[in-house]
Design an enzyme around this catalytic site. Structure first.
Site, short mmCIF file in Angstrom:
data_model
loop_
_atom_site.label_atom_id
_atom_site.label_comp_id
_atom_site.label_asym_id
_atom_site.label_seq_id
_atom_site.Cartn_x
_atom_site.Cartn_y
_atom_site.Cartn_z
N GLY A 176 -41.36 -39.25 6.03
CA GLY A 176 -40.81 -38.61 7.22
C GLY A 176 -40.56 -39.63 8.32
O GLY A 176 -41.03 -40.77 8.25
N ASP A 209 -48.08 -36.13 10.18
CA ASP A 209 -47.29 -36.89 9.22
C ASP A 209 -47.77 -38.33 9.22
O ASP A 209 -48.13 -38.87 10.27
CB ASP A 209 -45.81 -36.84 9.57
CG ASP A 209 -44.92 -37.00 8.35
OD1 ASP A 209 -44.21 -36.04 8.02
OD2 ASP A 209 -44.94 -38.08 7.74
N ALA A 231 -46.73 -31.59 3.31
CA ALA A 231 -46.98 -33.02 3.08
C ALA A 231 -47.06 -33.30 1.58
O ALA A 231 -47.83 -32.67 0.86
CB ALA A 231 -48.27 -33.45 3.77
N PHE A 273 -37.66 -33.93 6.38
CA PHE A 273 -36.43 -33.17 6.61
C PHE A 273 -36.73 -31.68 6.80
O PHE A 273 -36.35 -31.08 7.80
CB PHE A 273 -35.46 -33.39 5.44
CG PHE A 273 -34.20 -32.59 5.57
CD1 PHE A 273 -33.19 -33.01 6.43
CD2 PHE A 273 -34.01 -31.42 4.85
CE1 PHE A 273 -32.02 -32.28 6.57
CE2 PHE A 273 -32.85 -30.68 4.98
CZ PHE A 273 -31.86 -31.11 5.84
N ILE A 274 -37.42 -31.10 5.83
CA ILE A 274 -37.72 -29.67 5.91
C ILE A 274 -38.73 -29.41 7.02
O ILE A 274 -38.58 -28.48 7.82
CB ILE A 274 -38.23 -29.13 4.56
CG1 ILE A 274 -37.12 -29.24 3.50
CG2 ILE A 274 -38.72 -27.70 4.68
CD1 ILE A 274 -37.57 -28.97 2.08
N TYR A 324 -44.15 -36.34 -9.85
CA TYR A 324 -44.23 -35.34 -8.80
C TYR A 324 -44.21 -33.96 -9.42
O TYR A 324 -44.90 -33.08 -9.07
CB TYR A 324 -43.07 -35.53 -7.82
CG TYR A 324 -42.95 -34.42 -6.78
CD1 TYR A 324 -43.87 -34.34 -5.73
CD2 TYR A 324 -41.94 -33.49 -6.83
CE1 TYR A 324 -43.75 -33.35 -4.77
CE2 TYR A 324 -41.81 -32.50 -5.88
CZ TYR A 324 -42.74 -32.42 -4.85
OH TYR A 324 -42.63 -31.44 -3.91
#
Length: 147
Positions: free
Chosen positions: A36, A31, A77, A11-12, A147
């Site tokens: 993504g 990617d 990433a 998205f970003i 994360y």
């Protein structure tokens, strides 16, 4: 300027690629499409000065030549989905930590004059109460995932 955007189909990343192309830069998006989508970049595929490479930041054979050809790297990433990070914490750490190390090491080896911008998302803060918004670097947070 020649710019590499890792995680460019997210998205970003896709919005960043659009902006960079609109400013006249040559952009390559890397990617692996784990989160993504190529469809995020569909409009850019028809424009000159843009390339989309399917591959992983963990693959030095793909990463090194892309870094070598770049003046600037935006490193977006990452595996940031909480559920995935719980289901596969070691894979998450490999992508997020080792992947970042590989990007930075490739810059050091192949493009030492390139500028790099390491990006993140609000997911690093986990659950933040509404009274703490907007989030800043000093806020206390409660991690929601590896994360």
């Amino acid at each position: 300027m020649r710019i590499l955007v890792t995680g460019g189909a997210g998205f970003i990343g896709s919005h960043l690629c659009e902006r960079l192309i609109s400013e006249g830069h040559t952009v390559t998006a890397l990617d692996n499409f784990s989160t993504g989508r190529a469809s995020n970049l569909a409009l850019l595929k028809t424009k000159g000065g843009f390339d989309l490479i399917e591959g992983s930041i963990l693959d030095n054979q793909i990463l090194a030549p892309l870094i070598r050809d770049s003046d600037y790297v935006f490193h977006l990433a990452a595996q940031s989905y909480p559920k995935t990070s719980f289901d596969a914490p070691l894979d998450t750490m490999d992508t997020n930590i080792q992947g970042t190390v590989r990007v930075l090491d490739a810059i050091r080896k192949h493009a030492p004059n390139a500028k790099v911008h390491v990006c993140s998302s609000s997911e690093v803060y986990g659950r933040v109460s509404k009274d703490k918004l907007p989030i800043n670097e000093d806020c206390s947070f409660h991690p929601a995932s590896p994360y």
